[in-house]
Write an enzyme that holds these catalytic residues in place. Structure first.
Site, PDB file in Angstrom:
ATOM      1  N   LYS A  83      76.737 -50.011 -13.151  1.00  0.00           N
ATOM      2  CA  LYS A  83      78.080 -50.623 -13.098  1.00  0.00           C
ATOM      3  C   LYS A  83      78.829 -50.036 -11.905  1.00  0.00           C
ATOM      4  O   LYS A  83      78.908 -48.804 -11.760  1.00  0.00           O
ATOM      5  CB  LYS A  83      78.799 -50.317 -14.405  1.00  0.00           C
ATOM      6  CG  LYS A  83      79.919 -51.265 -14.774  1.00  0.00           C
ATOM      7  CD  LYS A  83      80.387 -50.919 -16.196  1.00  0.00           C
ATOM      8  CE  LYS A  83      81.493 -51.804 -16.673  1.00  0.00           C
ATOM      9  NZ  LYS A  83      82.047 -51.330 -17.950  1.00  0.00           N
TER      10      LYS A  83
HETATM   11  O1  G3P Z   1      84.318 -52.327 -20.274  1.00  0.00           O
HETATM   12  C1  G3P Z   1      85.567 -52.269 -19.743  1.00  0.00           C
HETATM   13  C2  G3P Z   1      86.629 -53.052 -20.457  1.00  0.00           C
HETATM   14  O2  G3P Z   1      86.131 -53.783 -21.489  1.00  0.00           O
HETATM   15  C3  G3P Z   1      87.852 -52.239 -20.743  1.00  0.00           C
HETATM   16  O3  G3P Z   1      88.679 -52.767 -21.714  1.00  0.00           O
HETATM   17  O4  G3P Z   1      90.604 -52.634 -23.267  1.00  0.00           O
HETATM   18  O5  G3P Z   1      90.174 -50.749 -21.654  1.00  0.00           O
HETATM   19  O6  G3P Z   1      91.018 -52.949 -20.846  1.00  0.00           O
HETATM   20  P1  G3P Z   1      90.197 -52.247 -21.874  1.00  0.00           P
END
Ligand code: G3P
Length: 217
Positions: A83
């Protein structure tokens, strides 16, 4: 639509995996912090548990270092997707590693133009962040729809991995639009089964069944 689980918590992944709900896993530095685990150890455990792609994120910011980190992460298991953030250094890393046959997930995507660059750099997955756009009063779903249209216009094979999913409606909308994959926290995936009419209907069936005095086993 494929379901990836957005977590580095082994027990939560195993629980959903046993139900056939896990087509892959995504992690990031914040999720590694939350797990309290060593990145190499926990990522290896996840890769042993799950057949599909497991995203492990580089943390360097210069391309040479990102490439070196990506190659090291890729050695953990054949199902690693390296990633990288959507920067020029990340895109260079994506191009280099994808040319070597490595799966790459380009993350922190917030625009259609960024998604085009990732596809041209050979990304296996592009991760547009829905929830974080909603957080600043934009519509994350519009971005998913735009990328779907543009990728289809040109036949880009990069898979749209709808990320930063916070609600069950994000899942439904991603499916309607045609995102290839969603990645969501275990709690959101578990909520997909909930419906008050299911609970109410079951309560009635069980009450009526008790009145029959019968047993199946
Ligand atoms: O994998 C990264 C992503 O899903 C992060 O989510 O909720 O931290 O914006 P969030």
């Amino acid at each position: 639509m494929k379901f990836f689980v957005d977590t580095a918590e082994i027990a939560a992944i195993a629980e959903l995996n046993d139900l056939g709900m896990v087509d892959g896993v995504t992690t990031n530095p914040s999720l590694i912090l939350k797990s309290g685990r060593d990145i190499l150890e926990v990522t290896k455990e996840i890769c042993d548990l799950v057949d599909g792609p497991v995203s492990a994120e580089v943390v360097a910011t210069e391309a040479d270092d990102m490439i070196a980190e990506g190659r090291k992460l890729a050695k953990i298991a054949p199902n690693i997707a390296v990633k990288v953030p959507l920067t020029w250094a990340g895109l260079k890393t994506c191009k280099t590693l994808s040319d070597e046959g490595q799966m790459v997930n380009v993350t922190l995507c917030f625009s259609t133009n960024q998604a085009i660059l990732a596809a041209k750099a050979g990304a296996t997955f592009i991760s547009p962040f829905i929830g974080r756009l909603d957080d600043i009063n934009l519509d994350g779903m519009d971005l998913i729809a735009d990328i779907r249209q543009v990728y289809d216009n040109y036949g880009y094979e990069t898979e749209i991995l709808a990320a930063s999913i916070r609600t069950v409606n994000h899942v439904t909308d991603s499916a309607r639009i045609g995102a290839d994959v969603i990645t969501a926290p275990p709690g959101v995936i578990k909520k997909l089964a909930d419906h008050p009419l299911t609970d109410k209907g079951l309560e009635t069936f069980l009450a009526d069944w008790a009145k029959t005095g019968q047993k199946i086993l």
